[in-house]
Design a protein around this motif. Structure first.
Motif, PDB file in Angstrom:
ATOM      1  N   ASP A   1     -31.482 -32.961 -53.000  1.00  0.00           N
ATOM      2  CA  ASP A   1     -32.291 -32.985 -54.221  1.00  0.00           C
ATOM      3  C   ASP A   1     -32.637 -31.539 -54.568  1.00  0.00           C
ATOM      4  OD1 ASP A   1     -34.619 -34.978 -55.739  1.00  0.00           O
ATOM      5  OD2 ASP A   1     -35.071 -32.855 -55.541  1.00  0.00           O
TER       6      ASP A   1
ATOM      7  N   ALA B   1     -18.564 -38.299 -53.308  1.00  0.00           N
ATOM      8  CA  ALA B   1     -19.900 -37.788 -53.650  1.00  0.00           C
ATOM      9  C   ALA B   1     -20.283 -38.178 -55.071  1.00  0.00           C
ATOM     10  CB  ALA B   1     -19.921 -36.273 -53.480  1.00  0.00           C
TER      11      ALA B   1
ATOM     12  N   ARG C   1     -25.506 -37.498 -53.465  1.00  0.00           N
ATOM     13  CA  ARG C   1     -25.241 -38.147 -52.170  1.00  0.00           C
ATOM     14  C   ARG C   1     -23.794 -37.852 -51.827  1.00  0.00           C
ATOM     15  NH1 ARG C   1     -26.756 -43.957 -49.625  1.00  0.00           N
ATOM     16  NH2 ARG C   1     -28.525 -42.663 -49.043  1.00  0.00           N
TER      17      ARG C   1
ATOM     18  N   ARG D   1     -29.850 -34.791 -58.168  1.00  0.00           N
ATOM     19  CA  ARG D   1     -29.640 -35.274 -56.806  1.00  0.00           C
ATOM     20  C   ARG D   1     -28.164 -35.555 -56.577  1.00  0.00           C
ATOM     21  NH1 ARG D   1     -34.698 -39.538 -56.927  1.00  0.00           N
ATOM     22  NH2 ARG D   1     -36.336 -37.982 -56.536  1.00  0.00           N
TER      23      ARG D   1
ATOM     24  N   ASP E   1     -16.165 -44.760 -47.264  1.00  0.00           N
ATOM     25  CA  ASP E   1     -16.775 -44.483 -48.563  1.00  0.00           C
ATOM     26  C   ASP E   1     -15.650 -44.376 -49.591  1.00  0.00           C
ATOM     27  OD1 ASP E   1     -17.660 -42.992 -50.894  1.00  0.00           O
ATOM     28  OD2 ASP E   1     -19.451 -42.457 -49.782  1.00  0.00           O
TER      29      ASP E   1
ATOM     30  N   HIS F   1     -24.053 -40.474 -45.081  1.00  0.00           N
ATOM     31  CA  HIS F   1     -24.297 -39.556 -46.189  1.00  0.00           C
ATOM     32  C   HIS F   1     -25.449 -38.591 -45.939  1.00  0.00           C
ATOM     33  CE1 HIS F   1     -22.486 -43.213 -48.013  1.00  0.00           C
ATOM     34  NE2 HIS F   1     -21.806 -42.314 -48.716  1.00  0.00           N
ATOM     35  N   ASP F   2     -25.307 -37.407 -46.541  1.00  0.00           N
ATOM     36  CA  ASP F   2     -26.427 -36.493 -46.752  1.00  0.00           C
ATOM     37  C   ASP F   2     -26.932 -36.691 -48.176  1.00  0.00           C
ATOM     38  OD1 ASP F   2     -26.122 -35.458 -44.231  1.00  0.00           O
ATOM     39  OD2 ASP F   2     -25.264 -33.538 -44.878  1.00  0.00           O
ATOM     40  N   ASP F   3     -28.246 -36.679 -48.348  1.00  0.00           N
ATOM     41  CA  ASP F   3     -28.872 -36.775 -49.669  1.00  0.00           C
ATOM     42  C   ASP F   3     -29.537 -35.447 -49.988  1.00  0.00           C
ATOM     43  OD1 ASP F   3     -28.325 -39.483 -50.451  1.00  0.00           O
ATOM     44  OD2 ASP F   3     -29.715 -40.138 -48.905  1.00  0.00           O
TER      45      ASP F   3
END
Length: 317
Positions: free
Chosen positions: A37, A311, A11, A9, A307, A33-35
């Motif tokens: 997986d 990432a 983020r 995964r 942030d 954020h985009d998550d």
């Protein structure tokens, strides 16, 4: 090189590039954020599921940008390709100048790194280079990888003097800085925003821009009281007024009230580099409310924060 894991995964943050005078060089990571997986499959199938931003619009197979980035990264280190089940929970608005494409490219490369038995084969320099090979300029990819504010540039490649490679360094961000992102309902393609820029600019504009970009580095790290003069731009925003008139009108309205407002990346989102106040608000809030007069007209105001980490990817199971 072999795969050591089958489930990972990542983020990855939104980013705002340029920050006014830092055209194609400066960027800031935002805590939006985009998550992603991914599972490696025993079959050659590629399954992509997308929720949130871009759902129903982006490709759901090999053409998906995260898949393309992951495969390019595996090829870069000589790792075997595999079937994939990719799930994307997207929160970064698409086509708004908030680095959604850079986030996808960086996310895909970092997913590949997390799947490797030897992840050190893809260091941050390699991640930046691969992401830029897909996404273009490094001003969005760099803060997505490194977090905080960054300066990115291109330099001659030691291994191939005819080629260039992207480089980046991280900048300090003063704790008082609170980015406010004002996102319109409309989109604008980066190609359209870049297409209106002239091939040359007056020497006086270039000289003034260099001074303001240098001042912005100081303002971001140590002197947020200088953010307003440090965000004056003479290279790109004015030329883009024809393709994003509402965004530039908002920038003008906010700057008339003393807010360090700029176009975020290629737009049409507007970024205000505000400062926190003692009551938990920012010094831009009243100006934003006054500019809209209670009628948002499809615009959204977000306060994602900076942030500072960039990432982050990890193995699952």
């Amino acid at each position: 090189m072999r795969l050591g894991h089958d489930h990972a995964r990542v983020r990855v943050p939104a980013t705002s590039a340029n920050l006014g005078p830092g055209f194609d060089a400066l960027g800031l990571a935002l805590a939006l954020h985009d998550d992603l997986d991914v599972r490696a499959l025993g079959s050659p199938d590629v399954v992509v599921e997308v929720t949130g931003e871009g759902a129903g619009e982006v490709p759901l197979g090999e053409d998906h940008l995260v898949v393309r980035a992951l495969r390019l990264a595996l090829d870069h280190v000589g790792a075997p390709q595999t079937g994939l089940h990719l799930t994307c929970v997207n929160r970064i608005p698409h086509g708004r100048g908030l680095g959604s494409s850079a986030a996808a490219a960086v996310g895909g490369v970092l997913l590949a790194r997390a799947l490797l038995a030897e992840p050190e084969a893809l260091d941050d320099d390699a991640v930046l280079a691969i992401a830029c090979a897909l996404e273009g300029h490094p001003d969005n990819a760099a803060p997505a990888i490194l977090g905080g504010a960054t300066i990115a540039w291109l330099e001659a490649d030691d291994a191939d003097p005819t080629a260039v490679r992207p480089r980046a360094v991280r900048l300090a961000v003063h704790a008082d800085i609170e980015p406010v992102v004002i996102v319109p309902g409309s989109r604008l393609a980066t190609k359209a925003a870049r297409g209106v820029l002239p091939a040359t600019v007056p020497h006086t504009d270039a000289a003034a821009q260099a001074g303001r970009a240098a001042l912005l580095v100081e303002a971001l790290g140590r002197r947020p009281d200088l953010l307003f003069p440090a965000t004056v731009d003479r290279l790109h925003q004015g030329y883009r007024r024809a393709v994003m008139p509402d965004s530039l009108a908002l920038v003008d309205a906010l700057r008339a009230r003393g807010v360090a407002a700029v176009v975020s990346g290629a737009g049409p989102t507007v970024l205000a580099l505000a400062r926190r106040t003692d009551d938990g608000r920012t010094d831009a809030d009243e100006a934003i409310a006054a500019a809209f007069g209670g009628q948002m007209g499809g615009w959204r105001v977000l306060r994602p924060g900076v942030d500072l980490d960039g990432a982050r990817a990890w193995q699952v199971g």
